[in-house]
Design an enzyme around this catalytic site. Sequence first.
Site, short mmCIF file in Angstrom:
data_model
loop_
_atom_site.label_atom_id
_atom_site.label_comp_id
_atom_site.label_asym_id
_atom_site.label_seq_id
_atom_site.Cartn_x
_atom_site.Cartn_y
_atom_site.Cartn_z
N LYS A 164 -5.50 9.64 -6.75
CA LYS A 164 -5.72 8.77 -7.92
C LYS A 164 -7.20 8.74 -8.30
O LYS A 164 -7.57 8.88 -9.46
CB LYS A 164 -5.20 7.35 -7.63
N GLN A 187 -2.60 -0.67 -3.43
CA GLN A 187 -1.68 0.35 -2.92
C GLN A 187 -0.69 -0.27 -1.93
O GLN A 187 -1.07 -1.02 -1.03
CB GLN A 187 -2.49 1.48 -2.25
N ASP A 215 -0.02 -0.69 -12.63
CA ASP A 215 1.15 -0.21 -11.88
C ASP A 215 2.45 -0.67 -12.56
O ASP A 215 3.52 -0.13 -12.28
CB ASP A 215 1.15 -0.80 -10.46
#
Length: 287
Positions: A52, A96, A119
Amino acid sequence: MTLIDGKKTSSEIKAEIAEEVKNMIASGKKAPHLVAVLVGHDGGSETYVAHKIKSCEEVGFVSTLIRFEDNVSEEELLKTVDKLNNDADVDGFIVQLPLPKHIDEQKIIEAINPNKDVDGFHPVNLGRLVAGLDTFVSATPAGIVDLLKRYNIETAGKHCVIIGRSNIVGRPLSILLSQKGIDCTVTVCHSKSENLKEITKTADILVAAIGRPGFVTGDMVKDGVTVIDVGTTRVKSDQTKSGWKLKGDVNFEEVSPKASFITPVPGGVGPMTICSLLKNTLKAAKK
Ligand code: GUN
């Protein structure tokens, strides 16, 4: 059989994003800024977050990685989320997953400002998706829809069977695919589904998102099916430098001869998820 090349498609999308960022900067705006919060040293999470951050660099975003050890308290993590929510320099951020057992994941997700939730995991964003409103669609479902579109795979009126009902993939994907404009007829299967094979054999598009390597076998699909493999289980391997390799949920050798389109693992859905995250961050920066 056409192999769906997620790596190539994601490179094309990243080039498009990079062009937009260049134009933003040329018009006096700042580059989008994504922050990733990583707790602990889980091998998979380390790899995903590294990809990422690297992708942010590739498209001209600013990125920041905030790391915590496994023993970070829930309170400290919530404080960080609050700080990021209120930092005008941060356009979007992700925490995460998975998080260590002593931290309530849902509590962390719900603490994120929905306007910075790139997200798309916050219930407000999931709810907006259900209502057909503009939202941050979570990365994997959005990446799958991008792949179907870029490969001109017919979705209107087609039967899409999704194996897996997670909040991250199966559930939001089922909503996205049944929306106006995509128009699939969607069936969601899960661990309690009876007669699974009979259902999967009726799929025009089959999405496997259960995290069980090689679960979908040749006898579970019909000829001409499009197969999207979301599985990324890390298994030990003596053929790779890292000592690990990724295995999909689909038995590729058995299923690919019957498929008209199929995604490989790795190099299928995986690279696309990062593109979706970048797109969401760009969208957050424009707001
Ligand atoms: N863990 C596995 N996939 C994801 C993802 O898309 N976002 C976050 N935050 N954690 C993950």
